[in-house]
Scaffold this active site. Structure first.
Site, short mmCIF file in Angstrom:
data_model
loop_
_atom_site.label_atom_id
_atom_site.label_comp_id
_atom_site.label_asym_id
_atom_site.label_seq_id
_atom_site.Cartn_x
_atom_site.Cartn_y
_atom_site.Cartn_z
N HIS A 250 0.76 -1.37 -0.01
CA HIS A 250 -0.06 -0.03 -0.07
C HIS A 250 0.91 1.18 0.05
O HIS A 250 2.06 1.16 0.49
CB HIS A 250 -0.88 -0.13 1.20
CG HIS A 250 -2.04 -1.00 1.01
ND1 HIS A 250 -3.46 -0.59 1.18
CD2 HIS A 250 -2.13 -2.13 0.60
CE1 HIS A 250 -4.13 -1.72 0.84
NE2 HIS A 250 -3.63 -2.55 0.49
N CYS B 156 -7.98 -0.20 3.49
CA CYS B 156 -8.31 -1.37 4.22
C CYS B 156 -9.44 -0.97 5.13
O CYS B 156 -9.45 0.14 5.83
CB CYS B 156 -6.96 -1.97 5.11
SG CYS B 156 -7.19 -3.15 6.29
N ASN C 284 -3.64 1.29 -2.18
CA ASN C 284 -2.95 0.31 -2.81
C ASN C 284 -1.81 1.20 -3.66
O ASN C 284 -2.30 2.15 -4.11
CB ASN C 284 -3.46 -0.64 -3.74
CG ASN C 284 -4.24 -1.76 -2.85
OD1 ASN C 284 -3.85 -2.66 -2.45
ND2 ASN C 284 -5.65 -1.45 -2.94
ZN ZN Z 1 -4.60 -4.05 -0.54
#
Ligand code: ZN
Length: 306
Positions: free
Chosen positions: A213, A244, A253
């Site tokens: 990420h 998340c 990400n």
């Molecule tokens: Zn992820």
């Protein structure tokens, strides 16, 4: 010493799952299909399209079955879905013809796992072993994602040995691929090199994937470190979508177009057509009605005026 870099890298696009599930608004199924069908035509060979989890937990992906029925993904693109438990596997098997792989997940740290799936790590492993065995019996490929592998926002440091033990248990159950997730963007390149070298030694037969990420802008530096440890498989999200569910604010990400741009400028093959991928992110911006975070989306591909 010149670091070793692979000649080619395999990328799994996870935006339709990791990205769409973290959008505040529910994206219309028809828009998801447009984006999935276009992503599947960028030359990408691995695509995570949705998650078969409880619709009341993740309403953004409540249309998972509709997506699987309506999408039109060319042969040669491996389709995966995220599955949380045996019920999710049952749902996946109802759409066996559309799916090549299931991805199961748990966290390396007890607190993150408890907050995310309300189970201990041992309980998760026991349940996921049954899911993997059932999926393998149905001929599906299996990937196990270990979240918070590089650090936990609740517990801090995560021991390499704890991550490796979970990975070994998933592999023993039949997972052919293990992804180590830096779920909340705590990893740094020195740590990535050390953990992935450790994992490589412990799991020589397993495809090792890194899932970074960009929470603190270190995602691509971590990719470089992972390649130095021999990793040639990554997960990323077009437009830098994603995050998340816990804790709130763990965003982003690494962007697939930034990853593809860096790798292609390094002479590393991904098979992905960068302008086509950027067009997908641009389309996603129109659908979401906001600017997305990837750099290459703003700057465009490098132009050497040849
Ligand atoms: Zn992820």
């Amino acid at each position: 010493m010149t670091p070793f870099f692979p000649q080619s890298v395999s990328i799994r696009e996870v935006g339709p799952r990791d990205g769409f599930q973290n959008e505040p608004e529910v994206i219309a199924t028809e828009h998801k299909i447009e984006l999935i069908d276009s992503l599947a035509r960028t030359g990408i060979r691995r695509l995570e399209v949705t998650s078969l989890v409880r619709p009341d937990r993740i309403p953004q992906l409540a249309d998972a079955e509709r997506v699987l029925e309506l999408m039109d993904v060319p042969d040669g693109v491996s389709v995966s879905v995220l599955v949380a438990n045996e019920r999710g596997l049952e749902r996946a098997l109802c759409h066996r013809a559309q799916i090549d792989q299931i991805t199961v997940f748990l966290s390396a740290s007890e607190t993150h796992n408890a907050r995310n799936v309300n189970r201990t790590v041992a309980e998760s492993l026991a349940a996921l072993q049954r899911v993997i065995e059932g999926a393998r019996a149905a001929g599906l490929r299996c990937e196990g994602v270990i979240s918070t592998a590089f650090g936990c926002p609740y517990e801090g440091r995560v021991e390499f040995t704890a991550v490796a033990e979970i990975a070994l248990a998933l592999a023993a159950a039949g997972a052919q691929e293990i992804a180590l997730g830096d779920t909340t963007g705590m990893a740094n390149p020195v740590q990535v090199l050390a953990l992935l070298e450790h994992a490589r030694d412990r799991l020589p037969e397993i495809q090792l994937t890194a899932h970074f990420h960009n929470t603190r802008g270190q995602g691509l530096a971590n990719v470089l470190a992972a390649m130095g440890a021999g990793v040639d498989s990554f997960e990323s999200s077009f437009g830098e979508l994603g995050g998340c569910p816990v804790p709130a604010g763990a965003t982003g990400n690494i962007a697939t177009e930034d990853l593809v741009s860096m790798l292609s400028e390094m002479g590393i093959e991904t098979g992905i057509d960068l302008p086509a991928l950027i067009a997908c992110s641009r389309h996603a911006q129109e659908i979401l009605g906001r600017e997305l975070g990837s750099h290459t989306l703003v700057a465009g591909p490098v132009d050497w005026r040849q």
